[in-house]
Each structure stands twice: as structure tokens, then as C-alpha cells.
Design an enzyme around this catalytic site. Structure first.
Site, short mmCIF file in Angstrom:
data_model
loop_
_atom_site.label_atom_id
_atom_site.label_comp_id
_atom_site.label_asym_id
_atom_site.label_seq_id
_atom_site.Cartn_x
_atom_site.Cartn_y
_atom_site.Cartn_z
N GLY A 237 0.77 -1.24 0.00
CA GLY A 237 0.00 0.00 0.00
C GLY A 237 0.79 1.28 0.00
O GLY A 237 0.21 2.36 0.01
N GLY A 273 3.27 -3.39 -4.32
CA GLY A 273 3.01 -3.43 -5.75
C GLY A 273 3.32 -2.09 -6.40
O GLY A 273 4.37 -1.87 -7.00
N ARG A 274 2.38 -1.16 -6.20
CA ARG A 274 2.47 0.16 -6.82
C ARG A 274 3.81 0.85 -6.54
O ARG A 274 4.39 1.46 -7.45
CB ARG A 274 1.32 1.01 -6.27
CG ARG A 274 1.16 2.35 -6.93
CD ARG A 274 0.19 3.23 -6.11
NE ARG A 274 -0.98 2.51 -5.67
CZ ARG A 274 -2.13 2.45 -6.36
NH1 ARG A 274 -2.26 3.08 -7.49
NH2 ARG A 274 -3.15 1.76 -5.87
N ARG A 310 -7.74 3.59 -14.38
CA ARG A 310 -7.69 4.32 -13.12
C ARG A 310 -8.40 5.67 -13.12
O ARG A 310 -9.12 5.97 -12.17
CB ARG A 310 -6.23 4.49 -12.64
CG ARG A 310 -5.53 3.16 -12.36
CD ARG A 310 -4.18 3.32 -11.68
NE ARG A 310 -4.32 3.78 -10.32
CZ ARG A 310 -4.18 5.02 -9.91
NH1 ARG A 310 -3.82 5.96 -10.76
NH2 ARG A 310 -4.37 5.33 -8.66
N TYR A 314 -11.33 5.55 -10.39
CA TYR A 314 -11.06 6.25 -9.12
C TYR A 314 -11.02 7.77 -9.28
O TYR A 314 -10.72 8.47 -8.32
CB TYR A 314 -9.68 5.85 -8.57
CG TYR A 314 -9.37 4.38 -8.51
CD1 TYR A 314 -10.15 3.51 -7.75
CD2 TYR A 314 -8.26 3.86 -9.18
CE1 TYR A 314 -9.84 2.17 -7.67
CE2 TYR A 314 -7.94 2.52 -9.09
CZ TYR A 314 -8.74 1.67 -8.35
OH TYR A 314 -8.41 0.35 -8.27
N CYS A 340 -17.31 4.26 -25.85
CA CYS A 340 -18.63 4.90 -25.75
C CYS A 340 -19.11 4.97 -24.31
O CYS A 340 -20.06 4.29 -23.91
CB CYS A 340 -19.62 4.16 -26.63
SG CYS A 340 -19.08 4.15 -28.33
N GLU A 341 -18.43 5.76 -23.50
CA GLU A 341 -18.77 6.02 -22.11
C GLU A 341 -18.27 7.43 -21.82
O GLU A 341 -17.13 7.75 -22.16
CB GLU A 341 -18.02 5.10 -21.14
CG GLU A 341 -18.17 3.63 -21.36
CD GLU A 341 -19.18 2.98 -20.42
OE1 GLU A 341 -19.71 3.70 -19.53
OE2 GLU A 341 -19.43 1.79 -20.59
N TYR A 368 -1.41 -1.24 -11.99
CA TYR A 368 -2.85 -1.21 -12.21
C TYR A 368 -3.20 -0.53 -13.54
O TYR A 368 -4.21 0.14 -13.67
CB TYR A 368 -3.56 -0.54 -11.01
CG TYR A 368 -3.14 -1.19 -9.70
CD1 TYR A 368 -3.59 -2.47 -9.40
CD2 TYR A 368 -2.25 -0.57 -8.83
CE1 TYR A 368 -3.16 -3.10 -8.23
CE2 TYR A 368 -1.82 -1.20 -7.66
CZ TYR A 368 -2.29 -2.47 -7.38
OH TYR A 368 -1.87 -3.10 -6.24
C1 LIG Z 1 -3.29 -5.05 -3.68
C2 LIG Z 1 -2.62 -5.69 -2.53
C3 LIG Z 1 -1.30 -5.38 -2.23
C4 LIG Z 1 -0.49 -4.36 -2.98
O1 LIG Z 1 -0.97 -3.07 -2.87
P1 LIG Z 1 -0.07 -1.86 -3.43
O2 LIG Z 1 -0.86 -0.67 -3.08
O3 LIG Z 1 0.08 -2.06 -4.89
O4 LIG Z 1 1.23 -1.92 -2.71
C5 LIG Z 1 -0.70 -6.05 -1.18
N1 LIG Z 1 -1.38 -6.98 -0.47
C6 LIG Z 1 -2.65 -7.30 -0.73
C7 LIG Z 1 -3.33 -8.32 0.09
C8 LIG Z 1 -3.32 -6.66 -1.76
O5 LIG Z 1 -4.59 -6.98 -2.02
#
Ligand SMILES: *Cc1c(COP(=O)(O)O)cnc(C)c1O
Length: 411
Positions: A237, A273-274, A310, A314, A340-341, A368
Site C-alpha cells: 500500500g 506493488g504500486r 484508473r 477512481y 462509448c462512455e 494497475y
Molecule cells: C493489492 C494488494 C497489495 C499491494 O498493494 P499496493 O498498493 O500495490 O502496494 C498487497 N497486499 C494485498 C493483500 C493486496 O490486495
């Protein structure tokens, strides 16, 4: 760790590669990633967190085999949320003993396969799932390595769709209920840790620190009752800069975890991830048309919400840069796709200089982006290119029209 994008002689480059050259070779829309930046982000977090932390890459952010392979060669672990992601990691050469499996809805087949290949840990999200895992482990004659994903009930202060650690969220198990499950006897389950993940694109570290403290206190209570746990999984996160945010640095993040967990004799796991891949990628697109509706200016490009969801999903901001360095500030316009949105937009009232035929880069598209893309409106999915040093390589070919209906024919 320098950002991969810069203008050189008026042309936008990703590291040493002129993006216009990639458009020439591969067309648009095309995703382009800096392998150098991804490696440096991984190494910066790995170094800050230290050897007692298993740094898992959250595969759902971007699951291209070539990016997974690059991370596997650096020694990364992986956080997966489906059987498909498990097979991708294995195909890419990832080590099953460094995989954690998250998600609220794991099927029997997914759990069985994860146990067969010997993953590090199943992050179990409900009592019902724990029973299913236990039954499958019994059939296979193994002990399933399990962490319960608890819901620490902290507000991460992010977009509601990506806040996952609040009491009303579908994710995790309330701490009190988890404590009851840990205390029960599960002969085919080996409890090895505790997990949590409170949300995504977190810019404030305080909620991560608070969640870590709540997990720590549960860990200590369970250990006091004789449960031999070994690790704490703090989830992912960590946010990135899309616009003018000030995201946490790897050092800030590591210090927050250290402050909450200092001297706790537990291995740590994180699932990023991000923060690793988000700013490694751009989406290249070509302007098809300019038009104005009364007072409003539009720039219609050949990428759309099916390629990068995204902004539509969001309301997310993505910076947009022309591949030719602009000479003036430009005029406010909406950058929209052909779908078409009315929700098919990349930017609203953005100051841009863009005429038909111009090429644009949509920034912050590494996470993402492709992973959430679809064929909506029967649009073949984009190509992906990896830039690494002087080399650039097609790592996913553009889908063809025949790919659109391949699964519907010859039944
Ligand atoms: C999506 C997710 C992550 C990664 O989130 P990021 O914001 O991309 O770091 C890690 N753990 C779980 C369980 C997730 O669902």
C-alpha cells in the site's frame, strides 16, 4: 534513483530510449516500462527494510512475465491473489517458498495447487476458508502454512475502493475472532504468522504504524499462550507520486515499521506493488482528433479506459507529457478515449498543447494499468515494451483482431 523520464534535445526519453522510436517500432497504444527503475525501487526497499524482511512483489499491480522474471532474479518474494498469478510466478522462475497467497475467495483448486507447490504462506481471510484449507491439507497429507489476515480496523485515508482495513470492509478477520481461531486446534494447519493489508496508495505512514502495533500486540498475546508464530506480514500500500503528492520514501517506511516492531523477534513480510512498478511505466498514445463542443476543448486519443482504467474508476490523476517537448503552456482540454462512455477520460481541463497526430505519454501507468485492461468495445489489448539499459524488448505483443474472438470459435 532518478525518475526514468526526461526530455533530451526536445524529445521525451525513458532512460536512454527515445519514446518516439518505440512508437515507430510498435505503434500505439503501448505500455513502456523502465527495468532499471523497477530494479532500483526494489533494491531501495530491500536495502531499507533489511535482511529480516521478505519483500514480496504484489503481482496484481502488473503481472507481465518478464517483469516477474526480472524481480525473481533479484530474489523477490511474491504476493498473489489467484491461481493464475501463482502459475505466472512459477513460469517466470519465482521461488514458491517465497510466495504468500492473499484474497477472500480462494477456490479449492487454488488452495490445493498452492499446497502442492509448497508456497510460503496462505493468508486466510475467514473461518470458512480456514476449514477448507484444513480439509485440503488433510487430503494431501500435509500441514498447511497459514497466517490469518486480520482486520486491524484503521482508516488508511485513501480512496474508499482501495481502503481494505476498515471494520466494514470485506477483507480480513476481526482481531478478536482471529484470536479465537488461533487458540483452536487445527491438526492440518500450522499457524506461522499474522497478516494484514490496510489499503493502497497510502501517503501517510501513521495508519501503517498503527496497524503494525495492533498486529504486534496480537503476536505477543499469542506467543504468550505458546503459539510458535514466526512472522508478521504488514501488507503493501505504500503510495507514489502521480501529481504533487509527497509519498513516503523507502527509508521512512522502514523506520515506521522498525519503530512499531523494534526488538520483536519475528520475521517481517511486506507486499508492495504500486511502490515498485507504478512510476516505472508510461502509456503511449496518439492524438486522433481535436474537437470543441461550444466552450469545451477535447483531445481524442487512441488509448481508452479499457487500456488504463484508473481515471475512470477512481477519478485518478495521471500526468500527461507530449513526446515533443512543448514550447508553450497550452490550453485546457479534456483528454478522452474512443470508448462509448462519458467516463472514458484520462484528464479533465488539462493544460496541454496537442494536435491530431501528436504523441503523448500518460505517466504513472506501471501499476494497475495493463493489469486492469480489458477488451471492452472489442479493442485488442495494448503492446508492452521493456527498456533495460540500451536494449528494449517487446514483452507482450499487441493483441490481434483474431485474439478478440479466439475463445468463441471452434467450440
Ligand atoms: C493489492 C494488494 C497489495 C499491494 O498493494 P499496493 O498498493 O500495490 O502496494 C498487497 N497486499 C494485498 C493483500 C493486496 O490486495
Amino acid at each position: 534513483m532518478s525518475h526514468p523520464l526526461h526530455y533530451r534535445h526536445g524529445e521525451l526519453c525513458l532512460d536512454d530510449t527515445r519514446l518516439a522510436d518505440l512508437v515507430h517500432a510498435h505503434g500505439t497504444p503501448t505500455y513502456v516500462y523502465s527495468g532499471r527503475y523497477l530494479q532500483e525501487r526494489y533494491q531501495a526497499f530491500a536495502h531499507a527494510l533489511g535482511p529480516n524482511t521478505l519483500l514480496c512483489y504484489a503481482v496484481k499491480a502488473n503481472s507481465n512475465l518478464h517483469l516477474l522474471g526480472l524481480l525473481a532474479r533479484l530474489g523477490a518474494g511474491f504476493d498473489i491473489v489467484s491461481g493464475g498469478e501463482l502459475e505466472r510466478v512459477l513460469r517466470a522462475g519465482g521461488d514458491p517458498r517465497r510466495i504468500v497467497f492473499s484474497g477472500v475467495g480462494k477456490s479449492r483448486a487454488e488452495i490445493r495447487r498452492a499446497l502442492e507447490v509448497g508456497i510460503f504462506c496462505l493468508n486466510v481471510e475467514s473461518a470458512a476458508e480456514l476449514e477448507r484449507v484444513s480439509a485440503i491439507a488433510q487430503e494431501l497429507g500435509v500441514q498447511a502454512p497459514v497466517a490469518l489476515r486480520v482486520n486491524p480496523d484503521v482508516d488508511p485515508g485513501t480512496h474508499p475502493y482501495i481502503a481494505t482495513g476498515l471494520q466494514e470492509s470485506k477483507f480480513g478477520i476481526p482481531i478478536a475472532e482471529a484470536e479465537t481461531l488461533y487458540a483452536q486446534s487445527w491438526p492440518h494447519v500450522q499457524f506461522i504468522g499474522i497478516a494484514a493489508h490496510i489499503g493502497s496508495q497510502l501517503l501517510d505512514l501513521a495508519p501503517i504504524g498503527e496497524a503494525a502495533r495492533r498486529l504486534r500486540s496480537l503476536y505477543e498475546r499469542l506467543q504468550a499462550h505458546g503459539l510458535p508464530l514466526r512472522h508478521l506480514d504488514l501488507g503493501g500500500g505504500v503510495g507514489i507520486r502521480y501529481h504533487n503528492e509527497t509519498p513516503p520514501t523507502p527509508a521512512d517506511y522502514a523506520a515506521t515499521l522498525e519503530e512499531a516492531l523494534a526488538s520483536l523477534p519475528a520475521q517481517r513480510v511486506v507486499e508492495l506493488g504500486r511502490a515498485l512498478v507504478g512510476n516505472a511505466g508510461v502509456l503511449l498514445t496518439r492524438v486522433e482528433y481535436r474537437k470543441s463542443n461550444g466552450s469545451k476543448e477535447f483531445c481524442v486519443v487512441d488509448a481508452a479506459m479499457n487500456d488504463l482504467l484508473r481515471p475512470s474508476l477512481y477519478g485518478a490523476w495521471h500526468d500527461i507529457l507530449p513526446l515533443q517537448e512543448p514550447r508553450a503552456a497550452g490550453t485546457p482540454m479534456d483528454v478522452v478515449g474512443p470508448v462509448c462512455e462519458s467516463g472514458d477520460f484520462f484528464a479533465r481541463n488539462r493544460l496541454l498543447q496537442a494536435e491530431a497526430g501528436d504523441l503523448l505519454a500518460i505517466l504513472g501507468a506501471g501499476a494497475y494499468g495493463f493489469a486492469m485492461s480489458s477488451q471492452y468495445n472489442s479493442r485488442p489489448r495494448a503492446a508492452e515494451v521493456l527498456v533495460l539499459g540500451q536494449e528494449n524488448r517487446l514483452i507482450r505483443r499487441r493483441e490481434t483482431l483474431a485474439d478478440l474472438w479466439a475463445a468463441e470459435e471452434d467450440l
